[in-house]
Design a protein around this motif. Structure first.
Motif, PDB file in Angstrom:
ATOM      1  N   MET A   8      73.430  44.178 106.286  1.00  0.00           N
ATOM      2  CA  MET A   8      74.598  44.442 105.485  1.00  0.00           C
ATOM      3  C   MET A   8      75.572  43.267 105.557  1.00  0.00           C
ATOM      4  O   MET A   8      76.123  42.862 104.543  1.00  0.00           O
ATOM      5  N   THR A   9      75.781  42.711 106.728  1.00  0.00           N
ATOM      6  CA  THR A   9      76.724  41.605 106.872  1.00  0.00           C
ATOM      7  C   THR A   9      76.300  40.411 106.043  1.00  0.00           C
ATOM      8  O   THR A   9      77.128  39.777 105.387  1.00  0.00           O
ATOM      9  N   GLY A  10      75.019  40.092 106.043  1.00  0.00           N
ATOM     10  CA  GLY A  10      74.527  38.960 105.265  1.00  0.00           C
ATOM     11  C   GLY A  10      74.798  39.125 103.783  1.00  0.00           C
ATOM     12  O   GLY A  10      75.197  38.174 103.107  1.00  0.00           O
ATOM     13  N   GLY A  11      74.597  40.324 103.273  1.00  0.00           N
ATOM     14  CA  GLY A  11      74.859  40.593 101.861  1.00  0.00           C
ATOM     15  C   GLY A  11      76.333  40.488 101.527  1.00  0.00           C
ATOM     16  O   GLY A  11      76.711  39.962 100.481  1.00  0.00           O
ATOM     17  N   ARG A  12      77.175  40.968 102.407  1.00  0.00           N
ATOM     18  CA  ARG A  12      78.615  40.875 102.177  1.00  0.00           C
ATOM     19  C   ARG A  12      79.074  39.428 102.243  1.00  0.00           C
ATOM     20  O   ARG A  12      79.895  39.004 101.431  1.00  0.00           O
ATOM     21  N   ASN A  13      78.571  38.678 103.194  1.00  0.00           N
ATOM     22  CA  ASN A  13      78.947  37.265 103.291  1.00  0.00           C
ATOM     23  C   ASN A  13      78.501  36.501 102.050  1.00  0.00           C
ATOM     24  O   ASN A  13      79.246  35.672 101.522  1.00  0.00           O
ATOM     25  N   ALA A  14      77.298  36.768 101.580  1.00  0.00           N
ATOM     26  CA  ALA A  14      76.801  36.093 100.378  1.00  0.00           C
ATOM     27  C   ALA A  14      77.658  36.471  99.177  1.00  0.00           C
ATOM     28  O   ALA A  14      78.008  35.616  98.360  1.00  0.00           O
ATOM     29  N   GLY A  15      78.022  37.719  99.055  1.00  0.00           N
ATOM     30  CA  GLY A  15      78.869  38.165  97.961  1.00  0.00           C
ATOM     31  C   GLY A  15      80.251  37.541  98.026  1.00  0.00           C
ATOM     32  O   GLY A  15      80.817  37.142  97.009  1.00  0.00           O
ATOM     33  N   ALA A  16      80.805  37.447  99.227  1.00  0.00           N
ATOM     34  CA  ALA A  16      82.137  36.855  99.388  1.00  0.00           C
ATOM     35  C   ALA A  16      82.138  35.384  98.987  1.00  0.00           C
ATOM     36  O   ALA A  16      83.120  34.893  98.428  1.00  0.00           O
ATOM     37  N   ARG A  17      81.041  34.693  99.263  1.00  0.00           N
ATOM     38  CA  ARG A  17      80.964  33.257  98.915  1.00  0.00           C
ATOM     39  C   ARG A  17      81.009  33.025  97.411  1.00  0.00           C
ATOM     40  O   ARG A  17      81.529  32.012  96.953  1.00  0.00           O
ATOM     41  N   VAL A  18      80.477  33.930  96.624  1.00  0.00           N
ATOM     42  CA  VAL A  18      80.437  33.722  95.171  1.00  0.00           C
ATOM     43  C   VAL A  18      81.471  34.561  94.422  1.00  0.00           C
ATOM     44  O   VAL A  18      81.555  34.490  93.200  1.00  0.00           O
ATOM     45  N   ALA A  19      82.257  35.315  95.154  1.00  0.00           N
ATOM     46  CA  ALA A  19      83.260  36.182  94.526  1.00  0.00           C
ATOM     47  C   ALA A  19      84.323  35.354  93.819  1.00  0.00           C
ATOM     48  O   ALA A  19      84.667  34.259  94.244  1.00  0.00           O
ATOM     49  N   LYS A  20      84.833  35.904  92.743  1.00  0.00           N
ATOM     50  CA  LYS A  20      85.922  35.287  92.005  1.00  0.00           C
ATOM     51  C   LYS A  20      87.078  36.283  91.988  1.00  0.00           C
ATOM     52  O   LYS A  20      86.889  37.472  91.947  1.00  0.00           O
ATOM     53  N   GLY A  21      88.281  35.778  92.016  1.00  0.00           N
ATOM     54  CA  GLY A  21      89.445  36.654  92.013  1.00  0.00           C
ATOM     55  C   GLY A  21      90.256  36.477  93.274  1.00  0.00           C
ATOM     56  O   GLY A  21      89.940  35.664  94.142  1.00  0.00           O
ATOM     57  N   ASP A  22      91.293  37.257  93.380  1.00  0.00           N
ATOM     58  CA  ASP A  22      92.223  37.128  94.501  1.00  0.00           C
ATOM     59  C   ASP A  22      91.894  38.040  95.674  1.00  0.00           C
ATOM     60  O   ASP A  22      92.358  37.798  96.782  1.00  0.00           O
ATOM     61  N   PHE A  23      91.132  39.084  95.440  1.00  0.00           N
ATOM     62  CA  PHE A  23      90.855  40.068  96.484  1.00  0.00           C
ATOM     63  C   PHE A  23      89.366  40.401  96.511  1.00  0.00           C
ATOM     64  O   PHE A  23      88.680  40.319  95.502  1.00  0.00           O
ATOM     65  N   ILE A  24      88.898  40.801  97.694  1.00  0.00           N
ATOM     66  CA  ILE A  24      87.527  41.281  97.864  1.00  0.00           C
ATOM     67  C   ILE A  24      87.616  42.657  98.511  1.00  0.00           C
ATOM     68  O   ILE A  24      88.326  42.836  99.493  1.00  0.00           O
ATOM     69  N   LEU A  25      86.895  43.614  97.966  1.00  0.00           N
ATOM     70  CA  LEU A  25      86.827  44.957  98.531  1.00  0.00           C
ATOM     71  C   LEU A  25      85.363  45.288  98.771  1.00  0.00           C
ATOM     72  O   LEU A  25      84.548  45.251  97.852  1.00  0.00           O
ATOM     73  N   PHE A  26      85.025  45.566 100.017  1.00  0.00           N
ATOM     74  CA  PHE A  26      83.666  45.958 100.353  1.00  0.00           C
ATOM     75  C   PHE A  26      83.580  47.476 100.414  1.00  0.00           C
ATOM     76  O   PHE A  26      84.370  48.117 101.098  1.00  0.00           O
ATOM     77  N   LEU A  27      82.632  48.041  99.691  1.00  0.00           N
ATOM     78  CA  LEU A  27      82.370  49.481  99.709  1.00  0.00           C
ATOM     79  C   LEU A  27      80.898  49.711 100.006  1.00  0.00           C
ATOM     80  O   LEU A  27      80.050  48.923  99.595  1.00  0.00           O
ATOM     81  N   ASP A  28      80.607  50.793 100.685  1.00  0.00           N
ATOM     82  CA  ASP A  28      79.224  51.189 100.919  1.00  0.00           C
ATOM     83  C   ASP A  28      78.819  52.223  99.875  1.00  0.00           C
ATOM     84  O   ASP A  28      79.658  52.863  99.247  1.00  0.00           O
TER      85      ASP A  28
END
Length: 71
Positions: free
Chosen positions: A1-21
């Motif tokens: 799960m952490t790897g997927g979130r880290n990968a998503g955070a690296r390519v995210a655009k915008g001012d905020f990131i929200l992780f949901l399961d």
């Protein structure tokens, strides 16, 4: 799960990131409330909601604590 979130955070655009399961149920006011807190206090770098057990909605599963790391 952490790897997927880290990968998503690296390519995210915008001012905020929200992780949901996949099994989370979110109150309709949650995102707006969290963003409001972030925008109104420049000292906040990360924020999260109180999380309750689904089958025991009055029992807290997790909550975000406060830490002042500015020295």
């Amino acid at each position: 799960m952490t790897g997927g979130r880290n990968a998503g955070a690296r390519v995210a655009k915008g001012d905020f990131i929200l992780f949901l399961d996949h099994d989370m149920v979110v109150d309709k006011e949650m995102v707006g409330t969290l963003i409001s807190f972030m925008l109104n206090d420049e000292n906040i770098g990360a924020i999260g909601p109180v999380i309750y057990y689904f089958n025991e909605p009055t029992k807290i599963w997790s909550y975000t604590c406060s830490a002042d790391l500015i020295t």
